[in-house]
Design a protein around this motif. Structure first.
Motif, PDB file in Angstrom:
ATOM      1  N   ASN A 169       0.441   7.705   5.614  1.00 21.25           N
ATOM      2  CA  ASN A 169      -0.966   7.515   5.313  1.00 21.25           C
ATOM      3  C   ASN A 169      -1.189   6.033   5.057  1.00 21.25           C
ATOM      4  O   ASN A 169      -0.420   5.408   4.323  1.00 21.25           O
ATOM      5  CB  ASN A 169      -1.397   8.319   4.083  1.00 21.25           C
ATOM      6  CG  ASN A 169      -1.703   9.755   4.416  1.00 21.25           C
ATOM      7  OD1 ASN A 169      -1.618  10.174   5.562  1.00 21.25           O
ATOM      8  ND2 ASN A 169      -2.058  10.529   3.416  1.00 21.25           N
ATOM      9  N   ILE A 170      -2.249   5.505   5.625  1.00 22.76           N
ATOM     10  CA  ILE A 170      -2.592   4.093   5.463  1.00 22.76           C
ATOM     11  C   ILE A 170      -3.746   3.978   4.483  1.00 22.76           C
ATOM     12  O   ILE A 170      -4.809   4.560   4.691  1.00 22.76           O
ATOM     13  CB  ILE A 170      -2.981   3.464   6.824  1.00 22.76           C
ATOM     14  CG1 ILE A 170      -1.838   3.609   7.826  1.00 22.76           C
ATOM     15  CG2 ILE A 170      -3.392   2.009   6.662  1.00 22.76           C
ATOM     16  CD1 ILE A 170      -0.526   2.998   7.381  1.00 22.76           C
ATOM     17  N   GLY A 179       2.106   6.163  -0.981  1.00 22.81           N
ATOM     18  CA  GLY A 179       3.206   7.026  -1.393  1.00 22.81           C
ATOM     19  C   GLY A 179       4.477   6.343  -1.826  1.00 22.81           C
ATOM     20  O   GLY A 179       5.532   6.970  -1.843  1.00 22.81           O
ATOM     21  N   CYS A 180       4.414   5.090  -2.200  1.00 17.57           N
ATOM     22  CA  CYS A 180       5.642   4.384  -2.598  1.00 17.57           C
ATOM     23  C   CYS A 180       6.286   5.068  -3.799  1.00 17.57           C
ATOM     24  O   CYS A 180       5.672   5.188  -4.858  1.00 17.57           O
ATOM     25  CB  CYS A 180       5.368   2.929  -2.928  1.00 17.57           C
ATOM     26  SG  CYS A 180       6.867   2.027  -3.377  1.00 17.57           S
ATOM     27  N   PRO A 181       7.537   5.504  -3.666  1.00 15.45           N
ATOM     28  CA  PRO A 181       8.221   6.170  -4.770  1.00 15.45           C
ATOM     29  C   PRO A 181       8.895   5.204  -5.750  1.00 15.45           C
ATOM     30  O   PRO A 181       9.382   5.631  -6.792  1.00 15.45           O
ATOM     31  CB  PRO A 181       9.270   7.023  -4.053  1.00 15.45           C
ATOM     32  CG  PRO A 181       9.609   6.235  -2.836  1.00 15.45           C
ATOM     33  CD  PRO A 181       8.325   5.558  -2.430  1.00 15.45           C
ATOM     34  N   LEU A 182       8.919   3.912  -5.434  1.00 13.24           N
ATOM     35  CA  LEU A 182       9.654   2.950  -6.268  1.00 13.24           C
ATOM     36  C   LEU A 182       8.938   2.628  -7.581  1.00 13.24           C
ATOM     37  O   LEU A 182       9.573   2.441  -8.604  1.00 13.24           O
ATOM     38  CB  LEU A 182       9.925   1.662  -5.494  1.00 13.24           C
ATOM     39  CG  LEU A 182      10.765   1.827  -4.237  1.00 13.24           C
ATOM     40  CD1 LEU A 182      10.904   0.494  -3.526  1.00 13.24           C
ATOM     41  CD2 LEU A 182      12.113   2.429  -4.556  1.00 13.24           C
ATOM     42  N   MET A 232       3.451  -2.466   4.983  1.00 12.69           N
ATOM     43  CA  MET A 232       3.696  -2.672   3.560  1.00 12.69           C
ATOM     44  C   MET A 232       4.153  -1.329   3.009  1.00 12.69           C
ATOM     45  O   MET A 232       3.356  -0.537   2.516  1.00 12.69           O
ATOM     46  CB  MET A 232       2.430  -3.165   2.859  1.00 12.69           C
ATOM     47  CG  MET A 232       1.829  -4.414   3.465  1.00 12.69           C
ATOM     48  SD  MET A 232       2.832  -5.866   3.224  1.00 12.69           S
ATOM     49  CE  MET A 232       2.346  -6.337   1.597  1.00 12.69           C
ATOM     50  N   GLY A 233       5.446  -1.047   3.175  1.00 16.22           N
ATOM     51  CA  GLY A 233       6.011   0.228   2.776  1.00 16.22           C
ATOM     52  C   GLY A 233       6.096   1.202   3.929  1.00 16.22           C
ATOM     53  O   GLY A 233       5.786   0.879   5.070  1.00 16.22           O
ATOM     54  N   GLY A 234       6.557   2.408   3.605  1.00 16.71           N
ATOM     55  CA  GLY A 234       6.698   3.464   4.594  1.00 16.71           C
ATOM     56  C   GLY A 234       8.137   3.844   4.871  1.00 16.71           C
ATOM     57  O   GLY A 234       8.398   4.847   5.520  1.00 16.71           O
ATOM     58  N   GLU A 235       9.074   3.061   4.346  1.00 13.61           N
ATOM     59  CA  GLU A 235      10.499   3.327   4.600  1.00 13.61           C
ATOM     60  C   GLU A 235      10.958   4.652   4.015  1.00 13.61           C
ATOM     61  O   GLU A 235      12.000   5.180   4.408  1.00 13.61           O
ATOM     62  CB  GLU A 235      11.371   2.174   4.078  1.00 13.61           C
ATOM     63  CG  GLU A 235      11.415   2.024   2.583  1.00 13.61           C
ATOM     64  CD  GLU A 235      10.212   1.319   1.965  1.00 13.61           C
ATOM     65  OE1 GLU A 235      10.191   1.185   0.732  1.00 13.61           O
ATOM     66  OE2 GLU A 235       9.284   0.909   2.691  1.00 13.61           O
ATOM     67  N   THR A 253      -1.598   2.589  -4.707  1.00 14.79           N
ATOM     68  CA  THR A 253      -1.097   3.173  -3.462  1.00 14.79           C
ATOM     69  C   THR A 253       0.063   4.142  -3.678  1.00 14.79           C
ATOM     70  O   THR A 253       0.631   4.638  -2.714  1.00 14.79           O
ATOM     71  CB  THR A 253      -0.630   2.073  -2.490  1.00 14.79           C
ATOM     72  OG1 THR A 253       0.517   1.426  -3.039  1.00 14.79           O
ATOM     73  CG2 THR A 253      -1.729   1.073  -2.226  1.00 14.79           C
ATOM     74  N   TRP A 254       0.431   4.423  -4.911  1.00  9.42           N
ATOM     75  CA  TRP A 254       1.595   5.263  -5.182  1.00  9.42           C
ATOM     76  C   TRP A 254       1.392   6.721  -4.776  1.00  9.42           C
ATOM     77  O   TRP A 254       2.361   7.407  -4.475  1.00  9.42           O
ATOM     78  CB  TRP A 254       1.981   5.186  -6.651  1.00  9.42           C
ATOM     79  CG  TRP A 254       2.514   3.840  -7.060  1.00  9.42           C
ATOM     80  CD1 TRP A 254       2.801   2.778  -6.247  1.00  9.42           C
ATOM     81  CD2 TRP A 254       2.818   3.410  -8.377  1.00  9.42           C
ATOM     82  NE1 TRP A 254       3.261   1.719  -6.979  1.00  9.42           N
ATOM     83  CE2 TRP A 254       3.282   2.076  -8.296  1.00  9.42           C
ATOM     84  CE3 TRP A 254       2.740   4.010  -9.625  1.00  9.42           C
ATOM     85  CZ2 TRP A 254       3.669   1.344  -9.420  1.00  9.42           C
ATOM     86  CZ3 TRP A 254       3.122   3.281 -10.734  1.00  9.42           C
ATOM     87  CH2 TRP A 254       3.587   1.970 -10.630  1.00  9.42           C
ATOM     88  N   LYS A 255       0.180   7.212  -4.789  1.00 10.40           N
ATOM     89  CA  LYS A 255      -0.075   8.624  -4.444  1.00 10.40           C
ATOM     90  C   LYS A 255       0.001   8.808  -2.924  1.00 10.40           C
ATOM     91  O   LYS A 255      -0.751   8.199  -2.175  1.00 10.40           O
ATOM     92  CB  LYS A 255      -1.429   9.069  -4.959  1.00 10.40           C
ATOM     93  CG  LYS A 255      -1.493   9.102  -6.470  1.00 10.40           C
ATOM     94  CD  LYS A 255      -2.822   9.595  -6.958  1.00 10.40           C
ATOM     95  CE  LYS A 255      -2.791   9.637  -8.487  1.00 10.40           C
ATOM     96  NZ  LYS A 255      -4.074  10.045  -9.039  1.00 10.40           N
ATOM     97  N   LYS A 256       0.920   9.669  -2.465  1.00  9.75           N
ATOM     98  CA  LYS A 256       1.174   9.810  -1.026  1.00  9.75           C
ATOM     99  C   LYS A 256       0.022  10.442  -0.255  1.00  9.75           C
ATOM    100  O   LYS A 256      -0.111  10.240   0.943  1.00  9.75           O
ATOM    101  CB  LYS A 256       2.468  10.581  -0.791  1.00  9.75           C
ATOM    102  CG  LYS A 256       2.451  12.000  -1.293  1.00  9.75           C
ATOM    103  CD  LYS A 256       3.791  12.667  -1.076  1.00  9.75           C
ATOM    104  CE  LYS A 256       3.795  14.048  -1.709  1.00  9.75           C
ATOM    105  NZ  LYS A 256       5.076  14.686  -1.606  1.00  9.75           N
ATOM    106  N   GLU A 257      -0.829  11.209  -0.935  1.00 14.98           N
ATOM    107  CA  GLU A 257      -1.934  11.861  -0.228  1.00 14.98           C
ATOM    108  C   GLU A 257      -3.134  10.941  -0.029  1.00 14.98           C
ATOM    109  O   GLU A 257      -4.096  11.297   0.650  1.00 14.98           O
ATOM    110  CB  GLU A 257      -2.365  13.136  -0.957  1.00 14.98           C
ATOM    111  CG  GLU A 257      -2.892  12.924  -2.353  1.00 14.98           C
ATOM    112  CD  GLU A 257      -1.811  12.810  -3.433  1.00 14.98           C
ATOM    113  OE1 GLU A 257      -2.157  12.483  -4.566  1.00 14.98           O
ATOM    114  OE2 GLU A 257      -0.618  13.022  -3.143  1.00 14.98           O
ATOM    115  N   LYS A 258      -3.099   9.764  -0.584  1.00 10.56           N
ATOM    116  CA  LYS A 258      -4.200   8.804  -0.467  1.00 10.56           C
ATOM    117  C   LYS A 258      -4.226   8.199   0.937  1.00 10.56           C
ATOM    118  O   LYS A 258      -3.193   8.041   1.570  1.00 10.56           O
ATOM    119  CB  LYS A 258      -4.001   7.712  -1.523  1.00 10.56           C
ATOM    120  CG  LYS A 258      -5.162   6.810  -1.709  1.00 10.56           C
ATOM    121  CD  LYS A 258      -4.976   5.929  -2.918  1.00 10.56           C
ATOM    122  CE  LYS A 258      -6.242   5.114  -3.088  1.00 10.56           C
ATOM    123  NZ  LYS A 258      -6.386   4.533  -4.367  1.00 10.56           N
TER     124      LYS A 258
END
Length: 152
Positions: free
Chosen positions: A3-4, A26-29, A70-73, A39-44
């Motif tokens: 999700n972008i 969805g960044c889990p870090l 910017m993330g996604g790994e 941006t931490w919530k993956k459904e956003k």
């Protein structure tokens, strides 16, 4: 699926490139001091479908030289698919990650890679004391010095 949260044209995140930066949700870090905790919530955000990415690439064709994720790994197969689509369009690819290392299958699709979590006390890429590294994946050269200002 990635999700972008947002996308924008950026000039400083990948030196010598004009980049289309895609901020992935969805960044889990959850690094302390993160400037993008929103941006931490993956459904956003908006799903990054092949068609949506193709539309962005067409819209910015001739204006950008690189696409920066910017993330996604944390979703490697989805990110690899998007990176392949970008590379097939003739553009360079980049990833900003808070991890110290990523799978080689993911790195193989990248032109540039920024690694390392944000540690406020060490600073970012623009400081020589940073723990972060900006790497040219075509030759494994560390390019941190390109971010420094007023340092010798």
């Amino acid at each position: 699926m990635l999700n972008i949260v947002e996308y924008d044209i950026v000039f400083q995140e990948v030196p010598t490139e004009v980049s289309l930066a895609l901020t992935v949700a969805g960044c889990p870090l959850m690094c302390r001091g993160c400037s993008r905790a929103d941006t931490w919530k993956k459904e956003k955000g908006t799903p990054l479908t092949d068609d949506f990415l193709a539309g962005l690439l067409e819209c910015y064709k001739g204006l950008v030289s690189c696409v920066l994720f910017m993330g996604g790994e944390w979703q490697p197969s989805a990110l690899v698919s998007a990176l392949k689509q970008v590379r097939h369009s003739g553009l360079k690819t980049a990833l900003y990650t808070g991890l110290d290392a990523i799978p080689s299958s993911l790195q193989a699709e990248l032109t540039y890679l920024k690694t390392g979590p944000w540690i406020m006390e060490l600073g970012g890429l623009d400081t020589p004391t940073t723990n972060q590294r900006f790497i040219d994946c075509t030759n494994d050269e560390v390019l941190n010095h390109l971010f420094w200002r007023n340092y010798e």
